[in-house]
Design a protein around this motif. Structure first.
Motif, PDB file in Angstrom:
ATOM      1  N   TYR A 219      -7.919   4.351   3.014  1.00  0.00           N
ATOM      2  CA  TYR A 219      -8.590   5.391   2.200  1.00  0.00           C
ATOM      3  C   TYR A 219      -7.242   5.923   1.513  1.00  0.00           C
ATOM      4  CZ  TYR A 219     -11.922   8.513   0.043  1.00  0.00           C
ATOM      5  OH  TYR A 219     -12.771   9.171  -0.629  1.00  0.00           O
ATOM      6  N   GLY A 220      -6.254   6.388   2.113  1.00  0.00           N
ATOM      7  CA  GLY A 220      -5.099   7.010   1.486  1.00  0.00           C
ATOM      8  C   GLY A 220      -4.220   6.135   0.630  1.00  0.00           C
ATOM      9  N   ALA A 221      -4.474   4.994   0.914  1.00  0.00           N
ATOM     10  CA  ALA A 221      -3.666   3.975  -0.047  1.00  0.00           C
ATOM     11  C   ALA A 221      -4.227   3.794  -1.072  1.00  0.00           C
ATOM     12  CB  ALA A 221      -3.458   2.520   0.797  1.00  0.00           C
ATOM     13  N   TYR A 222      -5.537   3.656  -0.991  1.00  0.00           N
ATOM     14  CA  TYR A 222      -6.173   3.166  -2.268  1.00  0.00           C
ATOM     15  C   TYR A 222      -6.250   4.341  -3.289  1.00  0.00           C
ATOM     16  CZ  TYR A 222      -8.487   0.094  -5.558  1.00  0.00           C
ATOM     17  OH  TYR A 222      -8.712  -0.666  -6.768  1.00  0.00           O
ATOM     18  N   ALA A 223      -6.464   5.528  -2.650  1.00  0.00           N
ATOM     19  CA  ALA A 223      -6.750   6.664  -3.677  1.00  0.00           C
ATOM     20  C   ALA A 223      -5.571   7.002  -4.172  1.00  0.00           C
ATOM     21  CB  ALA A 223      -7.004   8.030  -2.682  1.00  0.00           C
ATOM     22  N   ILE A 224      -4.403   6.981  -3.429  1.00  0.00           N
ATOM     23  CA  ILE A 224      -3.001   7.213  -4.186  1.00  0.00           C
ATOM     24  C   ILE A 224      -2.935   6.346  -5.204  1.00  0.00           C
ATOM     25  CG2 ILE A 224      -0.685   6.959  -3.786  1.00  0.00           C
ATOM     26  CD1 ILE A 224      -1.013   8.223  -1.085  1.00  0.00           C
ATOM     27  N   ALA A 225      -3.359   4.885  -5.099  1.00  0.00           N
ATOM     28  CA  ALA A 225      -3.133   3.745  -6.184  1.00  0.00           C
ATOM     29  C   ALA A 225      -3.978   4.036  -7.221  1.00  0.00           C
ATOM     30  CB  ALA A 225      -3.307   2.479  -5.420  1.00  0.00           C
TER      31      ALA A 225
END
Length: 278
Positions: free
Chosen positions: A217-223
């Protein structure tokens, strides 16, 4: 691309490699992927409900993205059943930015400098070198079409989500509804393919899946946020430095052999990353 966006995307790349490693260590890759999807889907729904309701023009983007994400994770889980992290991951992640770059250059308004294209090309070369072991080390050839299927899905959701987040004007809301819809689509697909046995999981499996969900979740939200601040193709390419993190995790944690080909590929990836910053 500003320095803050650049560093944020690098951190997202590390988180992406981390959740893939967590899924890979599980006994059932599909079950691990399903647990991760359910956990991040629940978190996404809670966040989405705290934000304004998406406008009507955002809904088609969310629907398309949910389908792409479900397909991506299904192909990836099956590929991990056939091969190692250090082989599947480079193929699955490496092909996508080439597709995204080509489509962006032809159909989107994002401006990418020649030096940035050179960086993307070097990244792609490093990824190709990293993936060659699937053909030279006697590993399962079945992982290749599965990983390529995952790459096609990745290219699809990279373009859809970059544009969809811009249309929505609220990346957090967009990602929240995306993951909620992803869980709604991915769960029945897993049940149809593997039956109710896919739901059998230990407490350890749920903890591992929960950690993978947080990292994913963190990875994609940032992306997705970064795609609203910088060219989509450039963000998508820079995210592929997660391959370098995945190789390091495989080497230091899983005990994967670090041969010359992997070292050369890692050097090419770092060089390509540097060029995207000049």
């Amino acid at each position: 691309m500003t320095l803050f966006v650049f560093l944020s995307v690098l951190f997202a790349a590390f988180l992406h490699a981390l959740w893939n490693a967590l899924i890979k260590v599980g006994v059932s890759k599909v079950t691990g992927m399903l647990i991760m999807t359910l956990v991040q889907g629940a978190a996404g729904l809670l966040i989405a409900l705290s934000r304004p309701w998406p406008a009507a023009e955002v809904l088609p983007w969310l629907a398309a993205s949910g389908l792409f994400h479900a397909g991506y994770k299904l192909f990836l889980a099956f590929a991990y059943e056939q091969g190692d992290l250090s082989r599947v991951y480079p193929i699955a992640r490496g092909t996508a930015p080439m597709i995204v770059t080509g489509i962006s250059a032809l159909f989107l308004a994002d401006m990418i400098a020649p030096l940035e294209y050179a960086g993307i090309l070097i990244l792609g070369t490093g990824i190709a070198v990293m993936a060659r072991g699937a053909f030279t080390n006697g590993e399962s050839r079945r992982l290749v079409p599965l990983a390529l299927g995952s790459a096609l899905m990745t290219a699809g959701y990279s373009l859809v989500d970059g544009l969809g987040a811009r249309v929505s004007g609220d990346a957090m809301m967009y990602v929240g509804w995306l993951f909620a819809l992803d869980a709604l689509l991915f769960t029945p697909i897993c049940l149809a393919l593997r039956g109710r046995s896919v739901l059998r999981a230990s407490a350890r499996d749920w903890v591992t899946g929960g950690l993978a969900a947080a990292a994913s979740y963190g990875a994609y939200a940032i992306a997705v946020w970064a795609m609203t601040q910088a060219p989509i193709a450039l963000v998508a390419a820079l995210r592929e430095t997660s391959i370098l993190f995945a190789v390091l995790i495989g080497w230091l944690v899983f005990g994967d052999r670090m041969d010359r080909g992997k070292a050369i590929a890692a050097g090419l990836i770092v060089s390509g990353m540097a060029l995207t910053r000049l």
